[in-house]
Motif scaffolding. Structure first.
Motif, PDB file in Angstrom:
ATOM      1  N   PHE A  19      -0.636 -30.259  19.197  1.00  0.00           N
ATOM      2  CA  PHE A  19      -1.650 -31.084  19.850  1.00  0.00           C
ATOM      3  C   PHE A  19      -2.834 -30.270  20.364  1.00  0.00           C
ATOM      4  O   PHE A  19      -3.858 -30.838  20.739  1.00  0.00           O
ATOM      5  N   ASN A  20      -2.684 -28.948  20.409  1.00  0.00           N
ATOM      6  CA  ASN A  20      -3.750 -28.099  20.947  1.00  0.00           C
ATOM      7  C   ASN A  20      -4.101 -26.957  19.989  1.00  0.00           C
ATOM      8  O   ASN A  20      -4.471 -25.867  20.426  1.00  0.00           O
ATOM      9  N   PHE A  21      -3.989 -27.218  18.700  1.00  0.00           N
ATOM     10  CA  PHE A  21      -4.133 -26.176  17.686  1.00  0.00           C
ATOM     11  C   PHE A  21      -5.480 -25.461  17.776  1.00  0.00           C
ATOM     12  O   PHE A  21      -5.562 -24.243  17.637  1.00  0.00           O
ATOM     13  N   LYS A  22      -6.551 -26.201  18.013  1.00  0.00           N
ATOM     14  CA  LYS A  22      -7.893 -25.613  17.990  1.00  0.00           C
ATOM     15  C   LYS A  22      -8.153 -24.703  19.192  1.00  0.00           C
ATOM     16  O   LYS A  22      -9.125 -23.933  19.177  1.00  0.00           O
ATOM     17  N   ARG A  23      -7.313 -24.771  20.226  1.00  0.00           N
ATOM     18  CA  ARG A  23      -7.534 -23.956  21.419  1.00  0.00           C
ATOM     19  C   ARG A  23      -6.786 -22.624  21.351  1.00  0.00           C
ATOM     20  O   ARG A  23      -6.928 -21.774  22.240  1.00  0.00           O
ATOM     21  N   VAL A  24      -5.993 -22.425  20.318  1.00  0.00           N
ATOM     22  CA  VAL A  24      -5.187 -21.205  20.201  1.00  0.00           C
ATOM     23  C   VAL A  24      -6.076 -20.008  19.890  1.00  0.00           C
ATOM     24  O   VAL A  24      -6.927 -20.064  18.997  1.00  0.00           O
ATOM     25  N   LYS A  25      -5.862 -18.908  20.613  1.00  0.00           N
ATOM     26  CA  LYS A  25      -6.557 -17.653  20.343  1.00  0.00           C
ATOM     27  C   LYS A  25      -5.696 -16.832  19.371  1.00  0.00           C
ATOM     28  O   LYS A  25      -4.873 -16.005  19.775  1.00  0.00           O
ATOM     29  N   TRP A  26      -5.903 -17.074  18.077  1.00  0.00           N
ATOM     30  CA  TRP A  26      -5.029 -16.483  17.072  1.00  0.00           C
ATOM     31  C   TRP A  26      -5.162 -14.967  16.992  1.00  0.00           C
ATOM     32  O   TRP A  26      -4.216 -14.273  16.586  1.00  0.00           O
ATOM     33  N   ASP A  27      -6.321 -14.426  17.370  1.00  0.00           N
ATOM     34  CA  ASP A  27      -6.476 -12.974  17.336  1.00  0.00           C
ATOM     35  C   ASP A  27      -5.560 -12.302  18.352  1.00  0.00           C
ATOM     36  O   ASP A  27      -5.037 -11.208  18.107  1.00  0.00           O
ATOM     37  N   GLU A  28      -5.329 -12.965  19.474  1.00  0.00           N
ATOM     38  CA  GLU A  28      -4.409 -12.416  20.480  1.00  0.00           C
ATOM     39  C   GLU A  28      -2.956 -12.522  20.005  1.00  0.00           C
ATOM     40  O   GLU A  28      -2.150 -11.608  20.212  1.00  0.00           O
ATOM     41  N   VAL A  29      -2.625 -13.623  19.361  1.00  0.00           N
ATOM     42  CA  VAL A  29      -1.267 -13.816  18.852  1.00  0.00           C
ATOM     43  C   VAL A  29      -0.935 -12.766  17.801  1.00  0.00           C
ATOM     44  O   VAL A  29       0.159 -12.182  17.801  1.00  0.00           O
ATOM     45  N   ALA A  30      -1.872 -12.503  16.894  1.00  0.00           N
ATOM     46  CA  ALA A  30      -1.632 -11.573  15.790  1.00  0.00           C
ATOM     47  C   ALA A  30      -1.325 -10.161  16.281  1.00  0.00           C
ATOM     48  O   ALA A  30      -0.517  -9.445  15.676  1.00  0.00           O
ATOM     49  N   VAL A  31      -1.924  -9.749  17.392  1.00  0.00           N
ATOM     50  CA  VAL A  31      -1.701  -8.406  17.926  1.00  0.00           C
ATOM     51  C   VAL A  31      -0.282  -8.260  18.482  1.00  0.00           C
ATOM     52  O   VAL A  31       0.328  -7.185  18.414  1.00  0.00           O
ATOM     53  N   LEU A  32       0.276  -9.358  18.995  1.00  0.00           N
ATOM     54  CA  LEU A  32       1.568  -9.292  19.678  1.00  0.00           C
ATOM     55  C   LEU A  32       2.774  -9.395  18.747  1.00  0.00           C
ATOM     56  O   LEU A  32       3.874  -8.956  19.099  1.00  0.00           O
ATOM     57  N   ILE A  33       2.583  -9.968  17.570  1.00  0.00           N
ATOM     58  CA  ILE A  33       3.725 -10.289  16.716  1.00  0.00           C
ATOM     59  C   ILE A  33       4.508  -9.071  16.197  1.00  0.00           C
ATOM     60  O   ILE A  33       5.749  -9.042  16.285  1.00  0.00           O
TER      61      ILE A  33
END
Length: 245
Positions: A62-76
């Motif tokens: 429901f909030n896909f557009k608000r995700v900061k994917w660059d931050e997620v990618a660094v943590l994975i």
């Protein structure tokens, strides 16, 4: 499980996922310590993994557009390493030391939440390595890997709604790794876990809906202090539980 235990578990899950619906995290922090008071940790952690994974899909979708994917990618990447390490420890360690370690871990984060200890200056992305490694390990071991990620991301993202959406996206991605790791270790191969998961789904979804309704009305510091109080009670209870075993 007795009727009293079922009622207590339902109340715990309702409170945990109500808070998850507001903040985007905290369900494992609240549910795992309290459920571990009367249920085996090796049952509780896989159950909450499945529920958290589903919650991440709901909130993130429901909030896909608000995700900061660059931050997620660094943590994975290092989070995956932590998940493998934590799963190995969960399978091989006896329950008493794990309960005591969990109590200490939750207590530290509870005090931090109550006192609202955090700075306003953005931290370097270099901190993503220890945050994700610790988060993955603790998440697989106790089902409560949120704090290291929350501490890191809350110093990188200042918008409350963006932060909530990014938490869910991160926990969804990490959850896939944990599910695979738990399947290999045999922790998700029990009928009891899946029966409990499907039975708990309506409670979890209802709590997420209620939490989402009040997300805008409450400030992050207010929720952090509320979570901190609940965690403080949980950590003390877990410590007594571990000492009495």
């Amino acid at each position: 499980m007795s009727l009293e235990q079922i009622a207590a578990a339902a109340a715990i899950l309702l409170a945990a996922y109500f808070i998850r619906g507001i903040t985007g995290f905290g369900s494992g922090l609240i549910s795992v310590p309290l459920l571990a008071l009367f249920l085996p940790l090796k049952f509780v952690v896989p159950l909450i993994l499945l529920l958290d994974f589903t919650a991440s899909i709901v909130i993130g979708g429901f909030n896909f557009k608000r995700v900061k994917w660059d931050e997620v990618a660094v943590l994975i990447p290092f989070g995956v390493v932590g998940v493998v390490l934590g799963t190995s420890l969960l399978v091989n360690l006896p329950p008493e030391p794990m309960l005591m370690a969990l109590a200490g871990f939750v207590f530290v984060f509870a005090v931090r939440s109550i006192l609202n200890i955090r700075g306003d200056k953005p931290i370097s992305r270099g901190w993503a390595v220890p945050a994700s490694l610790t988060g993955g390990t603790v998440g697989a071991l106790f089902g409560t890997g949120g704090p290291p990620y929350v501490i890191y991301l809350s110093h990188r993202i200042h918008d409350k709604s963006d932060l909530r959406a990014t938490f869910s996206a991160l926990f969804f991605t990490e959850g896939i790794t944990r599910i695979v790791s738990f399947l290999v270790a045999g922790l998700l191969m029990t009928t009891q876990v899946w029966i409990a998961f499907f039975a708990a789904l309506p409670v979890m979804l209802g709590a997420l809906y209620l939490g989402g309704r009040v997300h805008i009305g409450l400030t992050q510091p207010q929720m952090a202090r509320l979570v901190g109080v609940l965690l403080l009670v949980s950590s003390v209870s877990l410590l007594f539980k571990a000492m009495s075993v």
